[in-house]
Design a protein around this motif. Structure first.
Motif, PDB file in Angstrom:
ATOM      1  N   ALA A 122       1.112  -1.150  -0.044  1.00 53.67           N
ATOM      2  CA  ALA A 122       0.299  -0.227   0.490  1.00 53.67           C
ATOM      3  C   ALA A 122       0.634   1.237  -0.125  1.00 53.67           C
ATOM      4  CB  ALA A 122      -1.090  -0.285   1.279  1.00 53.67           C
ATOM      5  N   PRO A 123       0.811   1.754  -1.057  1.00 55.63           N
ATOM      6  CA  PRO A 123       1.698   3.168  -1.488  1.00 55.63           C
ATOM      7  C   PRO A 123       1.526   3.896   0.311  1.00 55.63           C
ATOM      8  CG  PRO A 123       0.321   3.115  -2.768  1.00 55.63           C
ATOM      9  CD  PRO A 123      -0.238   2.118  -2.161  1.00 55.63           C
ATOM     10  N   SER A 124       2.833   4.135   0.965  1.00 53.98           N
ATOM     11  CA  SER A 124       3.222   4.983   1.746  1.00 53.98           C
ATOM     12  C   SER A 124       3.396   6.293   1.276  1.00 53.98           C
ATOM     13  CB  SER A 124       5.539   5.665   1.698  1.00 53.98           C
ATOM     14  OG  SER A 124       5.473   5.975   1.209  1.00 53.98           O
ATOM     15  N   LEU A 125       3.060   7.328   2.545  1.00 54.72           N
ATOM     16  CA  LEU A 125       2.094   8.950   2.302  1.00 54.72           C
ATOM     17  C   LEU A 125       3.848   9.457   1.509  1.00 54.72           C
ATOM     18  CD1 LEU A 125       0.967  11.023   3.310  1.00 54.72           C
ATOM     19  CD2 LEU A 125       2.391  11.790   5.025  1.00 54.72           C
ATOM     20  N   GLU A 126       5.025   9.201   1.148  1.00 53.46           N
ATOM     21  CA  GLU A 126       5.944  10.171   0.834  1.00 53.46           C
ATOM     22  C   GLU A 126       5.323   9.683  -0.635  1.00 53.46           C
ATOM     23  OE1 GLU A 126       7.336   9.590   4.838  1.00 53.46           O
ATOM     24  OE2 GLU A 126       6.311   7.974   3.437  1.00 53.46           O
ATOM     25  N   PHE A 127       5.583   7.897  -0.912  1.00 51.18           N
ATOM     26  CA  PHE A 127       5.164   7.544  -2.595  1.00 51.18           C
ATOM     27  C   PHE A 127       4.243   8.462  -3.339  1.00 51.18           C
ATOM     28  CE2 PHE A 127       3.733   4.577  -5.952  1.00 51.18           C
ATOM     29  CZ  PHE A 127       5.369   4.537  -7.020  1.00 51.18           C
ATOM     30  N   ARG A 128       2.732   8.409  -2.718  1.00 47.04           N
ATOM     31  CA  ARG A 128       1.648   9.457  -3.082  1.00 47.04           C
ATOM     32  C   ARG A 128       2.020  10.469  -2.701  1.00 47.04           C
ATOM     33  NH1 ARG A 128      -0.871   6.577   2.254  1.00 47.04           N
ATOM     34  NH2 ARG A 128      -1.278   8.362   3.140  1.00 47.04           N
ATOM     35  N   GLN A 129       2.780  11.531  -2.009  1.00 51.07           N
ATOM     36  CA  GLN A 129       3.945  12.748  -2.428  1.00 51.07           C
ATOM     37  C   GLN A 129       3.824  13.056  -3.368  1.00 51.07           C
ATOM     38  OE1 GLN A 129       5.281  13.089   0.924  1.00 51.07           O
ATOM     39  NE2 GLN A 129       3.393  14.276   2.230  1.00 51.07           N
ATOM     40  N   LEU A 130       4.899  11.934  -3.956  1.00 49.00           N
ATOM     41  CA  LEU A 130       5.780  11.456  -5.298  1.00 49.00           C
ATOM     42  C   LEU A 130       4.289  11.561  -6.484  1.00 49.00           C
ATOM     43  CD1 LEU A 130       8.734   9.750  -4.068  1.00 49.00           C
ATOM     44  CD2 LEU A 130       9.427  11.606  -5.283  1.00 49.00           C
ATOM     45  N   LEU A 131       3.943  11.004  -6.429  1.00 48.82           N
ATOM     46  CA  LEU A 131       3.142  10.349  -7.101  1.00 48.82           C
ATOM     47  C   LEU A 131       1.985  12.206  -7.365  1.00 48.82           C
ATOM     48  CD1 LEU A 131       1.114   6.961  -6.352  1.00 48.82           C
ATOM     49  CD2 LEU A 131       2.462   7.327  -8.124  1.00 48.82           C
ATOM     50  N   ARG A 133       2.493  15.356  -6.808  1.00 46.95           N
ATOM     51  CA  ARG A 133       3.547  15.754  -7.962  1.00 46.95           C
ATOM     52  C   ARG A 133       3.228  15.890  -9.222  1.00 46.95           C
ATOM     53  NH1 ARG A 133       9.980  15.749  -5.566  1.00 46.95           N
ATOM     54  NH2 ARG A 133       8.570  16.007  -4.258  1.00 46.95           N
ATOM     55  N   GLY A 134       3.301  15.052 -10.004  1.00 42.71           N
ATOM     56  CA  GLY A 134       3.627  14.467 -11.344  1.00 42.71           C
ATOM     57  C   GLY A 134       2.085  14.387 -11.777  1.00 42.71           C
ATOM     58  N   ALA A 193      13.932  13.359 -14.790  1.00 46.83           N
ATOM     59  CA  ALA A 193      15.165  11.722 -14.173  1.00 46.83           C
ATOM     60  C   ALA A 193      14.936  11.731 -12.388  1.00 46.83           C
ATOM     61  CB  ALA A 193      16.794  12.215 -15.347  1.00 46.83           C
ATOM     62  N   VAL A 194      15.359  13.033 -12.167  1.00 45.70           N
ATOM     63  CA  VAL A 194      15.346  13.062 -10.701  1.00 45.70           C
ATOM     64  C   VAL A 194      14.227  12.701 -10.194  1.00 45.70           C
ATOM     65  CG1 VAL A 194      15.516  14.491  -8.856  1.00 45.70           C
ATOM     66  CG2 VAL A 194      16.834  15.482 -10.992  1.00 45.70           C
ATOM     67  N   HIS A 195      12.992  12.843 -10.849  1.00 38.76           N
ATOM     68  CA  HIS A 195      11.257  12.488 -10.309  1.00 38.76           C
ATOM     69  C   HIS A 195      11.098  10.836 -10.330  1.00 38.76           C
ATOM     70  CE1 HIS A 195       6.322  13.227 -10.175  1.00 38.76           C
ATOM     71  NE2 HIS A 195       7.291  12.464  -9.142  1.00 38.76           N
TER      72      HIS A 195
END
Length: 389
Positions: A122-131, A133-134, A193-195
């Motif tokens: 289950a995506p973590s908060l940090e991963f959801r934030q990265l999603l 962002r894009g 690339a960074v993302h």
């Protein structure tokens, strides 16, 4: 076959040395196709083309920096083209799995346990934030389903039981590549690339697999094939972009001199003249023949031409947007290749044009220069000249 001549007009970015080679190939192939007319040169690039020394191009980086950049770009070129490519390489047994130890036949294998771990993720908060962002929140599930449901992923984990970190790393990159594919298919911006790297690293952290980088097997593949591919593509695309772009811009502002040069060559050739014109040369010839009658010209053949595209967007010098060709415009054969991204279909814009598709089997940009040595092209030109359509 009636006597006469063929005038070979080159396209963008061509200078005398390259043109002479193209003319030699064209003459040889035309002769092999029993095309019994003399080919005459029309090399306008040296005298009228743009002068370009390359002073505006960035400096060449050091060999170390260039190699690192090539490896980074190469690995993602392969993965973004096929998100499962790294996993598929891992799925090829290398014999190491035989040393993984005896598995419990009554319970799940380590590979099955690892796969179950990522399937239950289950995506973590940090991963959801990265999603977020894009703008990728809605494409995570289709990307995840696409990669995790493929047998390639299952085989990669089975073959990597002795070194599961490789499978986890490859899977993270595959998932991010599929996110990119899903985003592009929905007309979203491409991931930087960074993302990309942040998404990959967050997945590995969440999976407790903080060993970054690409698999050793894929790294060897990239080093051998990928960097050479990037270097060759970059060199070829630079060749397409520098002088050719300058010639196109120069033609748009000063095309009259190029058209006048071509006209003088036509008038020096034995009639009837068939013009075989490549790329920008074809556009210049369409303009020239649209602006007035040149009695010596019996037919026009354009190879990899942008004439129809330029007229559709209102940028053809000789015609106003939507205006038709004059009465008496010569017969016109337009040859295009779907792999040549600088060639276009003509007959929907110019109803008197005859479109003819060829398949060089070359990638772009090589496909843009592959017409001269193609027997199919010259055989079709022969039929066009003799009237055997």
């Amino acid at each position: 076959m009636p006597q006469g001549s063929i005038l070979l007009v080159h396209g963008t970015g061509v200078r005398l040395g390259k043109y002479e080679k193209s003319l030699e190939v064209a003459e040889k192939t035309a002769s092999e196709c029993s095309l019994g007319r003399n080919l005459f040169p029309c090399a306008w690039g040296d005298s009228l083309g743009v002068e370009f020394e390359g002073l505006s191009l960035p400096d060449v980086p050091t060999a170390e920096v260039e190699l690192k950049a090539e490896e980074d770009l190469a690995q993602w070129i392969w993965i973004l083209d096929d998100p499962l490519v790294e996993l598929s390489l891992l799925g090829i047994p290398d014999g190491s799995a035989a040393n993984a130890g005896v598995l419990n036949p009554e319970g799940p294998t380590p590979a099955e346990q690892n796969l179950e771990q990522v399937r239950a993720y289950a995506p973590s908060l940090e991963f959801r934030q990265l999603l977020a962002r894009g703008g990728l929140e809605d494409v995570w599930e289709p990307a995840r389903t696409r990669i995790l449901s493929d047998k390639v992923t299952e085989r990669a984990f089975e073959a990597s039981e002795h070194e599961p970190q490789e499978a986890f790393r490859a899977l993270a990159r595959a998932l991010v590549a599929q996110l990119h594919v899903e985003a592009i298919s929905r007309s979203r911006p491409a991931l930087s690339a960074v993302h990309r790297e942040k998404l990959v690293q967050r997945l590995l952290i969440d999976w407790k697999q903080q060993v970054f980088g690409i698999s050793d097997r894929f790294l060897k593949f990239v080093a051998r094939a990928g960097t050479r591919y990037v270097r060759d593509r970059r060199n070829a695309l630079n060749a397409v972009a520098a002088l050719p772009l300058g010639d196109v811009l120069l033609y748009q502002t000063n095309g009259a001199k190029i058209r006048s040069f071509i006209k003088s060559k036509i008038e020096s050739c034995p009639a009837p003249v068939t013009i075989v014109a490549h790329s920008l040369g074809g556009m210049a010839c369409v303009d020239l023949l649209a602006l007035g009658d040149i009695p010596q010209v019996d037919g026009l053949v354009t190879l990899g031409s942008q004439s129809s595209f330029m007229h559709e967007i209102g940028s053809l010098s000789s015609l106003k947007p939507g205006e038709k060709l004059r009465e008496g415009f010569p017969r016109w054969l337009n040859v295009f290749d779907r792999n040549d991204f600088l060639s276009f279909f003509a007959s929907r814009i110019f109803p008197n044009a005859i479109d003819f598709e060829v398949a060089s089997g070359q990638p772009f940009p090589e496909s843009h220069s592959a017409y001269f040595g193609n027997e199919v092209v010259w055989t079709r030109i022969r039929s066009f000249i003799t009237g055997r359509e």
